[in-house]
Design a protein around this motif. Structure first.
Motif, mmCIF file in Angstrom:
data_model
loop_
_atom_site.group_PDB
_atom_site.id
_atom_site.type_symbol
_atom_site.label_atom_id
_atom_site.label_comp_id
_atom_site.label_asym_id
_atom_site.label_seq_id
_atom_site.Cartn_x
_atom_site.Cartn_y
_atom_site.Cartn_z
ATOM 1 N N ASN A 53 53.313 -54.354 28.449
ATOM 2 C CA ASN A 53 53.267 -53.487 29.620
ATOM 3 C C ASN A 53 54.569 -52.701 29.740
ATOM 4 O OD1 ASN A 53 52.988 -52.284 32.139
ATOM 5 N ND2 ASN A 53 51.929 -54.045 33.027
ATOM 6 N N ALA A 54 54.642 -51.588 29.034
ATOM 7 C CA ALA A 54 55.859 -50.780 29.026
ATOM 8 C C ALA A 54 56.162 -50.201 30.400
ATOM 9 C CB ALA A 54 55.734 -49.653 28.005
ATOM 10 N N ALA A 55 55.126 -49.845 31.149
ATOM 11 C CA ALA A 55 55.340 -49.271 32.474
ATOM 12 C C ALA A 55 56.012 -50.275 33.403
ATOM 13 C CB ALA A 55 54.008 -48.804 33.067
ATOM 14 N N ALA A 56 55.578 -51.531 33.325
ATOM 15 C CA ALA A 56 56.183 -52.567 34.156
ATOM 16 C C ALA A 56 57.630 -52.804 33.751
ATOM 17 C CB ALA A 56 55.379 -53.861 34.051
ATOM 18 N N ALA A 57 57.902 -52.787 32.443
ATOM 19 C CA ALA A 57 59.281 -52.957 31.979
ATOM 20 C C ALA A 57 60.159 -51.812 32.455
ATOM 21 C CB ALA A 57 59.312 -53.051 30.458
ATOM 22 N N ALA A 62 64.331 -49.744 36.162
ATOM 23 C CA ALA A 62 64.670 -48.828 37.254
ATOM 24 C C ALA A 62 65.193 -49.592 38.467
ATOM 25 C CB ALA A 62 63.436 -48.000 37.635
ATOM 26 N N ARG A 63 64.593 -50.725 38.761
ATOM 27 C CA ARG A 63 65.025 -51.524 39.911
ATOM 28 C C ARG A 63 66.426 -52.093 39.666
ATOM 29 N NH1 ARG A 63 60.510 -53.870 43.120
ATOM 30 N NH2 ARG A 63 61.724 -55.786 43.263
ATOM 31 N N ILE A 64 66.692 -52.539 38.447
ATOM 32 C CA ILE A 64 68.019 -53.070 38.132
ATOM 33 C C ILE A 64 69.065 -51.972 38.220
ATOM 34 C CG2 ILE A 64 69.431 -53.971 36.242
ATOM 35 C CD1 ILE A 64 66.991 -55.632 35.384
ATOM 36 N N THR A 65 68.754 -50.818 37.643
ATOM 37 C CA THR A 65 69.692 -49.696 37.655
ATOM 38 C C THR A 65 69.971 -49.219 39.073
ATOM 39 O OG1 THR A 65 68.906 -48.988 35.487
ATOM 40 C CG2 THR A 65 70.102 -47.359 36.799
ATOM 41 N N ALA A 66 68.910 -49.131 39.886
ATOM 42 C CA ALA A 66 69.072 -48.663 41.264
ATOM 43 C C ALA A 66 69.981 -49.582 42.067
ATOM 44 C CB ALA A 66 67.709 -48.548 41.942
ATOM 45 N N ALA A 67 70.003 -50.858 41.689
ATOM 46 C CA ALA A 67 70.837 -51.831 42.396
ATOM 47 C C ALA A 67 72.242 -51.919 41.805
ATOM 48 C CB ALA A 67 70.180 -53.208 42.358
ATOM 49 N N GLY A 68 72.532 -51.066 40.808
ATOM 50 C CA GLY A 68 73.859 -51.044 40.218
ATOM 51 C C GLY A 68 74.033 -51.946 39.026
ATOM 52 N N GLY A 69 72.930 -52.442 38.463
ATOM 53 C CA GLY A 69 73.006 -53.335 37.318
ATOM 54 C C GLY A 69 72.840 -52.613 36.004
#
Length: 273
Positions: A53-57, A62-69
């Motif tokens: 599931n590439a879309a889920a990955a 995106a969620r990690i990056t948005a949180a500064g990770g």
């Protein structure tokens, strides 16, 4: 699939896992996603593994990056011949590509074996093919992922295996699945003894009923109420509940804990009330 998304982000300063590299198998969604996000929030550079599931990955990145990770994603199907070799080849390539921007070198500090599949049925209902498949993904794959990963895992590293509360609580409808998690518990115990001289800790975390998209049957109010009643807290688990336990075990705070089965079921079925 962008395998280097987020490498220019800045992890939280002073995070307990700053400077560490973590691989979380099966982390494109559900509990695995929660673990990946938490480790990244604590400063680790996280390699997000997914099977298809590439879309889920992408969403996890995106969620990690948005949180500064910081994170990259790799694809490898588990439970098939050559799966561990393919996973580690993808890992090495992704880390090498991200290294200059992320400030990391080759190697690994934290391995979380989270990827797994379920199979349902009492013993007379489970086919041989289903039995072989669930063992291939849930037991054989972690064994060889660890085996081939040991040359990459630095001394003082962490291995966390995601087990299940079904190894403590009998659910006849998940017999084959429960057996795979029992095997993972035994692997945890023996590896803890084997790898202790290198300062590597090996522990298992056993979730109970956790509300994820994979457990969509819990979206039914009646099912959710019944599931919540198993816990001493009268609620369903959330991915963050498990991720927080894993983050502790991955940190230096847990340096004196190894070979342990950590019950993360929220006190499910502790006794008769």
């Amino acid at each position: 699939m962008n395998t280097v998304a987020g490498v220019k982000s800045t992890a939280k300063a002073g995070g307990k896992l700053t400077g560490k590299v973590a691989l979380v198998t099966g982390s494109s969604r559900g509990i695995g996603r929660g673990i990946a996000e938490r480790l990244a929030a604590d400063g680790a550079f996280v390699v997000v593994h997914y099977a298809g599931n590439a879309a889920a990955a992408d969403e996890t990145l995106a969620r990690i990056t948005a949180a500064g990770g910081r994170a990259v994603a790799i694809r490898a199907e588990l439970g098939v011949p050559g799966d561990a070799e393919a996973l580690w080849t993808a890992f090495d390539d992704a880390v090498a590509a991200a290294g200059p921007a992320a400030g990391i070198g080759p190697g690994l500090d934290i391995l979380v074996n989270n990827a797994g599949i379920s199979t349902y049925g009492r013993i007379h209902e489970v086919s041989e093919a289903d039995f072989d498949r669930v063992f291939a993904v849930n037991a054989k794959a972690p064994f060889f992922v660890i085996r081939q990963g040991l040359e990459r895992l630095r001394d003082g590293g962490r291995i966390v295996n995601i087990s299940s509360g079904v190894t403590r609580i009998a659910f006849p409808s998940t017999t084959a699945y429960s057996m795979t998690k029992g095997a993972l518990n035994t692997l945890t115990l023996t590896l803890a003894q084997d790898l202790g001289p290198r300062g590597i800790t090996v522990n298992a975390v056993a979730p109970g009923l956790v509300h994820t998209d994979a457990a969509d049957w819990l979206n039914d109010p009646a099912a959710a109420k019944q599931g919540a009643a198993y816990s001493a807290f009268d609620r369903l688990g959330e991915p963050a509940d498990i991720a927080d336990i894993v983050a502790f075990l991955a940190s230096d705070d847990a340096r004196w804990i190894t070979g342990q089965y950590i019950d993360g079921t929220g006190g499910a079925l502790l006794g008769v009330s």
